[in-house]
Enzyme design. Structure first.
Site, PDB file in Angstrom:
ATOM      1  N   GLU A 100      -5.524  61.036  34.720  1.00 49.45           N
ATOM      2  CA  GLU A 100      -3.998  61.491  33.363  1.00 49.45           C
ATOM      3  C   GLU A 100      -5.125  63.536  32.744  1.00 49.45           C
ATOM      4  O   GLU A 100      -5.716  63.360  32.973  1.00 49.45           O
ATOM      5  CB  GLU A 100      -4.583  60.805  32.075  1.00 49.45           C
ATOM      6  N   ASP A 150       7.524  57.582  31.144  1.00 49.07           N
ATOM      7  CA  ASP A 150       8.645  58.088  30.574  1.00 49.07           C
ATOM      8  C   ASP A 150       9.407  57.365  31.059  1.00 49.07           C
ATOM      9  O   ASP A 150       9.510  58.221  32.470  1.00 49.07           O
ATOM     10  CB  ASP A 150       7.956  59.700  30.556  1.00 49.07           C
TER      11      ASP A 150
END
Length: 246
Positions: A100, A150
């Site tokens: 991340e 996303d």
């Protein structure tokens, strides 16, 4: 993290990073803006030295990184780390290598690690594609998790989606035979694309019964997040795709 990125919040609590770069350069994230809280900053200082791994252009020694030999699962884009910490607590015998770039998200997961006394998570605050290319040898992983990447809803932005053939080929090659790839999304058009891309990868086989449209029942280890529960109440579906390496 080697690369300096501004602290940035996800668009949802479990938002996973996505690609914003030209097709010739695969990336696993998008830069966002945001702020790290005092609690997250304290977690960086207190437990970061133990649980943050440096990016290196060299194969990662899992035994050295985790202090043990155990099955290892890669997670790409853990958002604020809620699901990651939940799964790690449920599966203490498994190592979780988590990528991340979102600084507040990394701080949030470090805070959860400290609060829940978790020992089986290591974090690479770096682009997951470069981590795969440079640090993860072929057939080194027992599993991969990509939850709620996303969806890039607009058709003209679909090319920015994370789940596309080049990335899946890289991931499949790094799974051990019998290892699994688990993707989940709450956007049906993206779910259809994910299923299509995974089914086209010759190294992967779908675990789901085709009578269910090729989608798998939600595995027991994946929790329902607040974001997901809110969506379900609004009538939104969630689709899980679970494939194994042949």
């Amino acid at each position: 993290m080697i690369e300096t990125l501004p602290p940035v919040p996800p668009s949802s609590p479990e938002d996973a990073p996505t690609d914003i770069h030209p097709p010739h350069k695969i990336r696993s994230f998008v830069r966002r803006t945001g702020r790290t809280t005092a609690g997250q900053a304290k977690a960086f200082a207190d437990v970061g030295p133990k649980f943050l791994l440096p990016y290196a252009d060299a194969p990662l020694d899992f035994e050295s990184a985790f202090g043990r030999v155990a099955p290892t699962v890669l997670e790409i884009g853990f958002g604020m780390g809620e699901a990651t910490a939940h799964i790690a607590a449920l599966m203490p015998g498994t190592n979780f290598l988590c990528c991340e770039v979102h600084t507040p998200g990394v701080g949030a997961l470090l805070k959860r690690i400290a609060e829940q006394n978790l020992s089986n998570i290591r974090i690479l605050q770096h682009d997951a594609v470069e981590v795969m290319d440079d640090m993860l040898p072929p057939a080194s992983l027992d599993g991969v998790h990509i939850f709620f990447p996303d969806p890039w809803h607009k058709k003209k932005h679909n090319k920015r989606r994370l789940i596309q053939q080049p990335l899946i080929a890289k991931l499949a090659a790094r799974l051990k035979p019998g290892g699994y790839l688990h993707c989940a999304t709450d956007w049906q058009p993206y779910a259809e694309q994910i299923l299509e891309v995974l089914a086209a990868e010759p190294l992967l086989r779908n675990t789901a019964d085709q009578s269910q449209g090729g989608y798998a029942p939600k595995p027991a280890y994946r929790p329902l997040t607040k974001f997901e529960n809110r969506g379900i109440k609004l009538g939104h579906g969630v689709w899980d795709a679970v494939f194994t390496r042949v």
